[in-house]
Design a protein around this motif. Structure first.
Motif, PDB file in Angstrom:
ATOM      1  N   THR A   1       0.856  -1.236  -0.064  1.00 48.87           N
ATOM      2  CA  THR A   1       0.011   0.107  -0.072  1.00 48.87           C
ATOM      3  C   THR A   1       0.762   1.348   0.080  1.00 48.87           C
ATOM      4  O   THR A   1       0.620   2.202  -0.888  1.00 48.87           O
ATOM      5  N   SER A   2       1.926   1.265   0.844  1.00 52.68           N
ATOM      6  CA  SER A   2       2.830   2.544   0.576  1.00 52.68           C
ATOM      7  C   SER A   2       3.542   2.698  -0.560  1.00 52.68           C
ATOM      8  O   SER A   2       3.790   3.614  -1.238  1.00 52.68           O
ATOM      9  N   ALA A   3       4.136   1.196  -1.253  1.00 55.57           N
ATOM     10  CA  ALA A   3       4.509   1.473  -2.533  1.00 55.57           C
ATOM     11  C   ALA A   3       3.550   2.051  -3.665  1.00 55.57           C
ATOM     12  O   ALA A   3       4.052   2.758  -4.427  1.00 55.57           O
ATOM     13  N   ILE A   4       2.308   1.712  -3.550  1.00 51.80           N
ATOM     14  CA  ILE A   4       1.392   2.237  -4.400  1.00 51.80           C
ATOM     15  C   ILE A   4       1.324   3.832  -4.617  1.00 51.80           C
ATOM     16  O   ILE A   4       1.204   4.355  -5.463  1.00 51.80           O
ATOM     17  N   SER A   5       1.275   4.181  -3.100  1.00 58.54           N
ATOM     18  CA  SER A   5       1.120   5.763  -3.224  1.00 58.54           C
ATOM     19  C   SER A   5       2.408   6.554  -3.488  1.00 58.54           C
ATOM     20  O   SER A   5       2.471   7.595  -4.076  1.00 58.54           O
ATOM     21  N   MET A   6       3.656   5.888  -3.708  1.00 58.36           N
ATOM     22  CA  MET A   6       4.836   6.502  -3.940  1.00 58.36           C
ATOM     23  C   MET A   6       5.054   6.593  -5.443  1.00 58.36           C
ATOM     24  O   MET A   6       5.672   7.722  -5.729  1.00 58.36           O
ATOM     25  N   ILE A   7       4.286   5.833  -6.085  1.00 58.85           N
ATOM     26  CA  ILE A   7       4.442   5.978  -7.659  1.00 58.85           C
ATOM     27  C   ILE A   7       3.482   6.682  -8.355  1.00 58.85           C
ATOM     28  O   ILE A   7       3.371   7.010  -9.415  1.00 58.85           O
ATOM     29  N   GLU A   8       2.279   6.798  -7.428  1.00 58.19           N
ATOM     30  CA  GLU A   8       0.924   7.386  -8.099  1.00 58.19           C
ATOM     31  C   GLU A   8       1.223   8.781  -8.509  1.00 58.19           C
ATOM     32  O   GLU A   8       0.672   9.142  -9.712  1.00 58.19           O
ATOM     33  N   ALA A   9       2.052   9.474  -7.944  1.00 61.75           N
ATOM     34  CA  ALA A   9       2.391  10.867  -8.241  1.00 61.75           C
ATOM     35  C   ALA A   9       2.879  11.032  -9.727  1.00 61.75           C
ATOM     36  O   ALA A   9       2.717  11.955 -10.448  1.00 61.75           O
ATOM     37  N   THR A  10       3.773  10.210  -9.971  1.00 65.13           N
ATOM     38  CA  THR A  10       4.628  10.140 -11.122  1.00 65.13           C
ATOM     39  C   THR A  10       4.002   9.688 -12.378  1.00 65.13           C
ATOM     40  O   THR A  10       3.842  10.315 -13.361  1.00 65.13           O
ATOM     41  N   VAL A  11       3.058   8.707 -12.185  1.00 66.41           N
ATOM     42  CA  VAL A  11       2.127   8.351 -13.004  1.00 66.41           C
ATOM     43  C   VAL A  11       1.134   9.208 -13.581  1.00 66.41           C
ATOM     44  O   VAL A  11       0.630   9.566 -14.576  1.00 66.41           O
ATOM     45  N   ALA A  12       0.482   9.825 -12.397  1.00 66.30           N
ATOM     46  CA  ALA A  12      -0.428  10.930 -12.553  1.00 66.30           C
ATOM     47  C   ALA A  12       0.198  12.196 -13.375  1.00 66.30           C
ATOM     48  O   ALA A  12      -0.556  12.665 -14.393  1.00 66.30           O
ATOM     49  N   TYR A  13       1.382  12.654 -13.196  1.00 64.21           N
ATOM     50  CA  TYR A  13       2.038  13.491 -13.839  1.00 64.21           C
ATOM     51  C   TYR A  13       2.082  13.163 -15.181  1.00 64.21           C
ATOM     52  O   TYR A  13       1.814  13.962 -16.206  1.00 64.21           O
ATOM     53  N   LEU A  14       2.911  11.979 -15.633  1.00 60.53           N
ATOM     54  CA  LEU A  14       3.120  11.602 -17.075  1.00 60.53           C
ATOM     55  C   LEU A  14       1.795  11.310 -17.761  1.00 60.53           C
ATOM     56  O   LEU A  14       1.588  11.957 -18.997  1.00 60.53           O
ATOM     57  N   ASN A  15       0.616  11.124 -17.371  1.00 60.30           N
ATOM     58  CA  ASN A  15      -0.507  10.968 -17.663  1.00 60.30           C
ATOM     59  C   ASN A  15      -1.231  12.185 -17.997  1.00 60.30           C
ATOM     60  O   ASN A  15      -1.817  12.615 -18.991  1.00 60.30           O
ATOM     61  N   GLU A  16      -0.964  13.156 -17.040  1.00 57.77           N
ATOM     62  CA  GLU A  16      -1.629  14.667 -17.218  1.00 57.77           C
ATOM     63  C   GLU A  16      -0.790  15.570 -18.249  1.00 57.77           C
ATOM     64  O   GLU A  16      -1.318  16.145 -19.197  1.00 57.77           O
ATOM     65  N   LYS A  17       0.457  15.348 -17.881  1.00 61.23           N
ATOM     66  CA  LYS A  17       1.559  16.349 -18.705  1.00 61.23           C
ATOM     67  C   LYS A  17       1.493  15.856 -20.414  1.00 61.23           C
ATOM     68  O   LYS A  17       1.381  16.823 -21.229  1.00 61.23           O
ATOM     69  N   TYR A  18       1.703  14.875 -20.565  1.00 57.27           N
ATOM     70  CA  TYR A  18       1.938  14.335 -21.840  1.00 57.27           C
ATOM     71  C   TYR A  18       0.593  13.353 -22.527  1.00 57.27           C
ATOM     72  O   TYR A  18       0.853  13.020 -23.735  1.00 57.27           O
ATOM     73  N   GLY A  19      -0.542  13.334 -22.039  1.00 57.52           N
ATOM     74  CA  GLY A  19      -1.650  12.930 -22.407  1.00 57.52           C
ATOM     75  C   GLY A  19      -1.457  11.266 -22.620  1.00 57.52           C
ATOM     76  O   GLY A  19      -2.322  10.688 -23.467  1.00 57.52           O
ATOM     77  N   ILE A  20      -0.385  10.595 -22.149  1.00 57.78           N
ATOM     78  CA  ILE A  20      -0.328   9.301 -22.485  1.00 57.78           C
ATOM     79  C   ILE A  20      -1.323   8.644 -21.285  1.00 57.78           C
ATOM     80  O   ILE A  20      -1.455   8.984 -20.440  1.00 57.78           O
TER      81      ILE A  20
END
Length: 485
Positions: free
Chosen positions: A324-343
């Motif tokens: 559960t801790s690991a999921i939270s640590m990567i979520e910000a990066t995935v959200a950024y790539l998804n929003e910033k670059y539309g992938i």
């Protein structure tokens, strides 16, 4: 300014609560908090810790949730949008960048730690942990780490499982996972507490955790309480800010924050009630630190009735907490790539996962073939820990307090927090003058610059208040031509 429309939302308030609690609950809750509670006066330390949570954890967590929800995006985008609404300096988004990088870099070595928990679940089941002494189990632990293929396989499993969950999306992946994982963790914890009651050492474990001994409260105890209050809630790592961006507008930030803090503290105390009675019943020392989990407890389980079954259950619980801790640590990066670059989130997970696996490989090799590779004078594993926990997270917490307390117009945070006038005034006082000073103490102590001598401690506190007040006012005056305070 028109507020950003949310792209993703939790299905309910409990989605956020479960996710934020899962982010907060990790190995530190399982062994560190129960141990420092017993070491520094039991119930007296719990009261000190709760005061520190009120001074650091709650104000800063409310701040991150509010900015995340106001900006509706990853840490970088959310802070950039809020600052733009404030007509402020766009350089503030670097605070979001540092938070996102901190969470990602923590995960790079945390997958190795989580891999230990996953591996020990299987080892407990197949009898690989059979040993007659703590020293024998220490050798088993060292042998596990010395084999890069074995250690790397478990780390890879944790990374792939984490990326798979996050890549499925906020509702279908992250929220659905937490709706199963967190109740499962709570159930396993309660079963283990029930098992501990029958261990023969429950009374001694209760006395260790809850005896009210004010004579053990000291400067060292205060700094331990401050440090744990800051780090336990995953603050300044991008997780809470990102999760806050998914929180619906009609949900109370204050009530949600208090619920998460209470749940996190209860899990830590229950973990102590599950662990220490078993340790005391077998005549072991409670001061073994992380070795308590991977060396002392496996031996204790072997010596008790049904110990193997409950040992498997215990390590399964630790694995869930780590995941559960690991999921939270990567979520910000995935959200950024998804929003910033539309992938898509799936491709964002794959892209960030490639970098994650590369760096985590170097961290994993720190225990075997790469033991001589240095980062900041230590192994890669320890160097990543040093950079994130001693520099990036404390500095991120201080900058976040300064941003919210001094640089944003009052109506922005007042509107988002939804507090009464008195509640807002209290939050503003805490985030301006109390939280950043105490975080600065954590920062200086982590670097070895702040000792326990009372005169030295009060000198630093007074200096920190003066410096932060001057800097905060300077930031405030430069951020806007007219400030509505």
């Amino acid at each position: 300014m028109t507020r950003e429309k949310p792209k993703n939302l939790w299905l309910s308030r409990w989605g956020f609560i479960l996710a934020a609690t899962g982010s907060a609950v990790g190995l530190g809750n399982i062994w560190k908090f129960p141990y420092i509670t017993g070491e520094f006066g039991g119930g007296a330390f719990v009261l000190m810790y709760l005061a520190c949570i009120f001074a650091i954890g709650i104000p800063l967590m409310m701040t991150e949730i509010a900015i995340g929800r106001r900006g509706r995006g990853s840490p970088i985008d959310a802070i950039a949008r809020v600052v733009r609404e404030n007509n402020g300096n766009p350089a503030w988004k670097l605070v979001g960048t540092m938070a996102m990088l901190a969470g990602f870099m923590i995960l790079c070595f945390y997958v190795v730690v989580a891999g230990w928990a996953f591996a020990y679940t299987v080892k407990m089941l197949d009898g690989s942990l059979a040993a007659s002494s703590v020293e024998g189990l220490a050798q088993t632990f060292e042998a596990h780490n010395a084999n890069p293929w074995v250690l790397g396989s478990w780390s890879l499993l944790v990374a792939l499982l984490t990326l798979w969950i996050v890549g499925r999306g906020v509702q279908a992946g992250v929220e659905r996972a937490f709706r199963w994982l967190m109740p499962g963790l709570a159930l396993m914890l309660l079963v283990l507490v029930g098992y501990a009651v029958t261990s023969g050492g429950f009374a001694e474990g209760m006395a260790f955790l809850f005896s009210f001994d004010t004579s053990k409260l000291s400067g060292e105890a205060l700094l331990a309480a401050l440090g744990h209050a800051f780090f336990t809630l995953s603050l300044a790592s991008g997780a809470i800010l990102t999760y806050g961006s998914y929180l619906p507008d009609d949900q109370s930030i204050a009530r949600t924050t208090f619920t998460v803090v209470i749940a996190d503290t209860c899990v830590a105390l229950l973990a102590g009630l599950a662990i220490f009675p078993i340790i005391f019943a077998n005549g072991m020392s409670p001061s073994a630190g992380p070795g308590l989990i991977f060396m002392s407890l496996p031996l204790a389980f072997q010596q008790m009735p049904f110990g193997t079954a409950f040992g498997v259950l215990f390590f399964a619980m630790v694995s869930v907490a780590a995941l559960t801790s690991a999921i939270s640590m990567i979520e910000a990066t995935v959200a950024y790539l998804n929003e910033k670059y539309g992938i898509s989130r799936g491709r964002a997970a794959v892209g960030s996962g490639a970098v994650l696996l590369t760096i985590s490989l170097l961290a994993m090799l720190s225990f075997n073939v790469g033991a001589d590779w240095k980062l900041f004078g230590s192994t890669v594993f320890d160097g990543l820990d040093y950079l994130t926990s001693r520099w990036m997270m404390p500095l991120g917490g201080i900058f976040m307090s300064v941003l919210a307390g001094y640089c944003l117009r009052s109506e922005i945070m007042r509107d988002e927090l939804g507090l009464s006038p008195g509640g807002y005034a209290l939050w503003l006082f805490m985030v301006r003058y109390v939280s950043p000073v105490l975080i600065l103490m954590v920062f200086l102590h982590a670097l070895g610059w702040l000792g326990f001598d009372p005169l030295q401690r009060w000198y630093w506190i007074a200096s920190a208040i003066a410096v932060l007040t001057i800097l905060g006012e300077g930031f405030r005056r430069r951020s806007l031509p007219v400030m509505a305070r």
